[in-house]
Write a protein that holds these residues in place. Structure first.
Motif, PDB file in Angstrom:
ATOM      1  N   VAL A 114     -12.552 -30.067  -5.150  1.00 50.70           N
ATOM      2  CA  VAL A 114     -13.001 -31.458  -5.085  1.00 50.70           C
ATOM      3  C   VAL A 114     -13.188 -31.883  -3.637  1.00 50.70           C
ATOM      4  CG1 VAL A 114     -12.252 -33.857  -5.433  1.00 50.70           C
ATOM      5  CG2 VAL A 114     -12.049 -32.198  -7.299  1.00 50.70           C
ATOM      6  N   PHE A 115     -12.245 -31.527  -2.780  1.00 52.05           N
ATOM      7  CA  PHE A 115     -12.299 -31.949  -1.378  1.00 52.05           C
ATOM      8  C   PHE A 115     -13.259 -31.084  -0.559  1.00 52.05           C
ATOM      9  CE2 PHE A 115      -8.250 -33.383  -3.064  1.00 52.05           C
ATOM     10  CZ  PHE A 115      -8.301 -34.721  -2.722  1.00 52.05           C
ATOM     11  N   LYS A 116     -13.365 -29.821  -0.920  1.00 55.57           N
ATOM     12  CA  LYS A 116     -14.315 -28.951  -0.221  1.00 55.57           C
ATOM     13  C   LYS A 116     -15.753 -29.390  -0.479  1.00 55.57           C
ATOM     14  CE  LYS A 116     -11.424 -24.813   0.124  1.00 55.57           C
ATOM     15  NZ  LYS A 116     -11.252 -23.391  -0.238  1.00 55.57           N
ATOM     16  N   ASN A 117     -15.987 -30.023  -1.639  1.00 57.08           N
ATOM     17  CA  ASN A 117     -17.334 -30.477  -1.999  1.00 57.08           C
ATOM     18  C   ASN A 117     -17.571 -31.944  -1.663  1.00 57.08           C
ATOM     19  OD1 ASN A 117     -17.906 -27.914  -3.094  1.00 57.08           O
ATOM     20  ND2 ASN A 117     -17.024 -28.485  -5.084  1.00 57.08           N
ATOM     21  N   ASP A 118     -16.614 -32.591  -1.042  1.00 57.86           N
ATOM     22  CA  ASP A 118     -16.692 -34.031  -0.738  1.00 57.86           C
ATOM     23  C   ASP A 118     -16.977 -34.220   0.752  1.00 57.86           C
ATOM     24  OD1 ASP A 118     -16.463 -36.822  -0.959  1.00 57.86           O
ATOM     25  OD2 ASP A 118     -14.297 -36.759  -0.624  1.00 57.86           O
ATOM     26  N   ALA A 119     -18.209 -33.916   1.138  1.00 58.24           N
ATOM     27  CA  ALA A 119     -18.574 -33.940   2.561  1.00 58.24           C
ATOM     28  C   ALA A 119     -18.429 -35.325   3.179  1.00 58.24           C
ATOM     29  CB  ALA A 119     -20.006 -33.441   2.736  1.00 58.24           C
ATOM     30  N   SER A 120     -18.653 -36.366   2.391  1.00 63.25           N
ATOM     31  CA  SER A 120     -18.563 -37.735   2.918  1.00 63.25           C
ATOM     32  C   SER A 120     -17.144 -38.281   2.912  1.00 63.25           C
ATOM     33  CB  SER A 120     -19.470 -38.660   2.118  1.00 63.25           C
ATOM     34  OG  SER A 120     -19.096 -38.646   0.752  1.00 63.25           O
ATOM     35  N   LYS A 121     -16.197 -37.511   2.379  1.00 65.36           N
ATOM     36  CA  LYS A 121     -14.780 -37.887   2.340  1.00 65.36           C
ATOM     37  C   LYS A 121     -14.545 -39.224   1.628  1.00 65.36           C
ATOM     38  CE  LYS A 121     -13.414 -35.232   6.418  1.00 65.36           C
ATOM     39  NZ  LYS A 121     -12.681 -35.235   7.708  1.00 65.36           N
ATOM     40  N   GLU A 122     -15.219 -39.391   0.485  1.00 62.36           N
ATOM     41  CA  GLU A 122     -15.074 -40.617  -0.299  1.00 62.36           C
ATOM     42  C   GLU A 122     -13.882 -40.560  -1.246  1.00 62.36           C
ATOM     43  OE1 GLU A 122     -19.754 -42.010  -0.582  1.00 62.36           O
ATOM     44  OE2 GLU A 122     -18.787 -41.046  -2.292  1.00 62.36           O
ATOM     45  N   ILE A 123     -13.442 -39.357  -1.597  1.00 58.27           N
ATOM     46  CA  ILE A 123     -12.379 -39.197  -2.597  1.00 58.27           C
ATOM     47  C   ILE A 123     -11.022 -39.177  -1.906  1.00 58.27           C
ATOM     48  CG2 ILE A 123     -11.439 -37.665  -4.374  1.00 58.27           C
ATOM     49  CD1 ILE A 123     -14.375 -36.696  -4.806  1.00 58.27           C
ATOM     50  N   ASP A 124     -10.116 -40.019  -2.384  1.00 58.14           N
ATOM     51  CA  ASP A 124      -8.789 -40.119  -1.782  1.00 58.14           C
ATOM     52  C   ASP A 124      -7.816 -39.100  -2.377  1.00 58.14           C
ATOM     53  OD1 ASP A 124      -9.095 -42.542  -0.027  1.00 58.14           O
ATOM     54  OD2 ASP A 124      -9.685 -43.415  -1.939  1.00 58.14           O
ATOM     55  N   LEU A 125      -7.903 -38.911  -3.686  1.00 56.98           N
ATOM     56  CA  LEU A 125      -7.052 -37.908  -4.321  1.00 56.98           C
ATOM     57  C   LEU A 125      -7.707 -37.409  -5.591  1.00 56.98           C
ATOM     58  CD1 LEU A 125      -4.133 -39.520  -6.280  1.00 56.98           C
ATOM     59  CD2 LEU A 125      -5.566 -40.950  -4.872  1.00 56.98           C
ATOM     60  N   ALA A 126      -7.230 -36.252  -6.048  1.00 56.62           N
ATOM     61  CA  ALA A 126      -7.719 -35.647  -7.286  1.00 56.62           C
ATOM     62  C   ALA A 126      -6.514 -35.286  -8.136  1.00 56.62           C
ATOM     63  CB  ALA A 126      -8.560 -34.414  -6.981  1.00 56.62           C
ATOM     64  N   SER A 127      -6.707 -35.300  -9.459  1.00 56.59           N
ATOM     65  CA  SER A 127      -5.610 -34.973 -10.351  1.00 56.59           C
ATOM     66  C   SER A 127      -6.164 -34.352 -11.625  1.00 56.59           C
ATOM     67  CB  SER A 127      -4.778 -36.220 -10.670  1.00 56.59           C
ATOM     68  OG  SER A 127      -3.541 -35.870 -11.259  1.00 56.59           O
ATOM     69  N   LEU A 128      -5.264 -33.768 -12.421  1.00 55.55           N
ATOM     70  CA  LEU A 128      -5.664 -33.020 -13.607  1.00 55.55           C
ATOM     71  C   LEU A 128      -5.499 -33.841 -14.887  1.00 55.55           C
ATOM     72  CD1 LEU A 128      -4.000 -29.559 -12.853  1.00 55.55           C
ATOM     73  CD2 LEU A 128      -6.416 -30.173 -12.564  1.00 55.55           C
ATOM     74  N   MET A 129      -6.366 -33.566 -15.847  1.00 54.99           N
ATOM     75  CA  MET A 129      -6.229 -34.142 -17.179  1.00 54.99           C
ATOM     76  C   MET A 129      -6.596 -33.082 -18.211  1.00 54.99           C
ATOM     77  SD  MET A 129      -9.571 -36.641 -17.403  1.00 54.99           S
ATOM     78  CE  MET A 129     -11.252 -35.987 -17.312  1.00 54.99           C
ATOM     79  N   VAL A 130      -5.985 -33.190 -19.389  1.00 60.09           N
ATOM     80  CA  VAL A 130      -6.232 -32.231 -20.453  1.00 60.09           C
ATOM     81  C   VAL A 130      -6.487 -32.989 -21.754  1.00 60.09           C
ATOM     82  CG1 VAL A 130      -3.764 -31.938 -20.929  1.00 60.09           C
ATOM     83  CG2 VAL A 130      -5.376 -30.159 -21.627  1.00 60.09           C
ATOM     84  N   ASN A 131      -7.499 -32.565 -22.498  1.00 64.63           N
ATOM     85  CA  ASN A 131      -7.837 -33.209 -23.759  1.00 64.63           C
ATOM     86  C   ASN A 131      -6.727 -32.999 -24.782  1.00 64.63           C
ATOM     87  OD1 ASN A 131     -10.135 -32.592 -26.443  1.00 64.63           O
ATOM     88  ND2 ASN A 131      -9.485 -34.577 -25.692  1.00 64.63           N
TER      89      ASN A 131
END
Length: 243
Positions: A114-131
């Protein structure tokens, strides 16, 4: 980009005191979690951050890296924020829960990407979810649910079933929030310095604080359920699964 993992590890737990030091097929739960995290080879360093001499010694005596918390903390994010406050060379901090010994590479890699693909640095954090599909689990207040927008940014987390199925003809999907986070270091320190607000205090879900302060949380779907060890029954399930 320097990426580290921090595993917050509190000895006391209201539902299962001392759960992290319970035996899981020959090793303690916390040591299993630490070793699984190291084995992914995704991180420059992995630390257990704890308030317990027992847990600290368990990790260090088995060749691992551990840090003692200086202050008392109400949640894991505060605990690891204190630990990284002076690590100025760190870019991304991945919080792996100490009671998740089935931590695996694929899901953690998705968070880091997520962060490697976020060149503009808009994402503060990422987390997991499962159906999840079992209504008993969906309605269980110990299961934290998350709803997202069309781009998988979190809208809200709750212990209640969200969305509420008023129209049962709608093919609603429910997602369980797995307590594995990846933070930009700055966002984690912001969390540490900002006071808890009413929604977080009511639900007792720490990631709500980020939403209340307009942080952007990217949710990543995984199909890996694993077992979070919150009760003695969970531990027995984990032992069977480990075998």
């Amino acid at each position: 980009m320097k990426i580290i993992s921090m595993i917050p590890a509190r000895y006391s737990a209201s539902r299962f005191p001392g759960k992290l030091m319970q035996d899981l097929e020959g090793k303690t739960v916390i040591l299993r979690t630490y070793e699984a995290t190291v084995a992914t080879n995704l991180f420059d360093e992995v630390f257990v951050v704890t308030d317990s001499d027992i847990i600290f010694n368990e990790i260090v005596n088995n060749g691992g890296k551990a840090m003692m918390s200086i202050k008392e903390h109400e949640c894991g994010s505060d605990r690891i924020a204190e630990a990284v406050e002076n690590m100025t060379d760190v870019d991304i901090v991945v919080n792996v829960q100490g009671d998740e010994p089935f931590t695996e590479l694929t899901s953690l890699q998705k968070l880091i990407d997520v962060f490697k693909n976020d060149a503009s640095k808009e994402i503060d954090l990422a987390s997991l979810m499962v159906n999840i599909t079992d209504w008993e689990e969906i309605s269980n207040p110990n299961t934290v649910k998350v709803i997202t927008d069309k781009n998988n940014f979190a809208l809200y987390f709750s212990r209640s079933p969200i969305p509420f199925p008023r129209d049962e003809t709608v093919n609603t999907k429910y997602f369980k929030h797995k307590g594995v986070y990846a933070f930009r270091r700055e966002a984690l320190l912001d969390f540490y310095r900002l006071p808890m607000l009413e929604l977080e205090a009511s639900e007792k879900i720490e990631c709500i604080r980020y939403l209340e302060y307009s942080k952007k949380i990217k949710m990543v779907e995984t199909d890996v359920q694993g077992v979070e060890i919150d009760t003695p029954e969970d531990l027995e399930r984990a032992k069977k699964l480990w075998k």
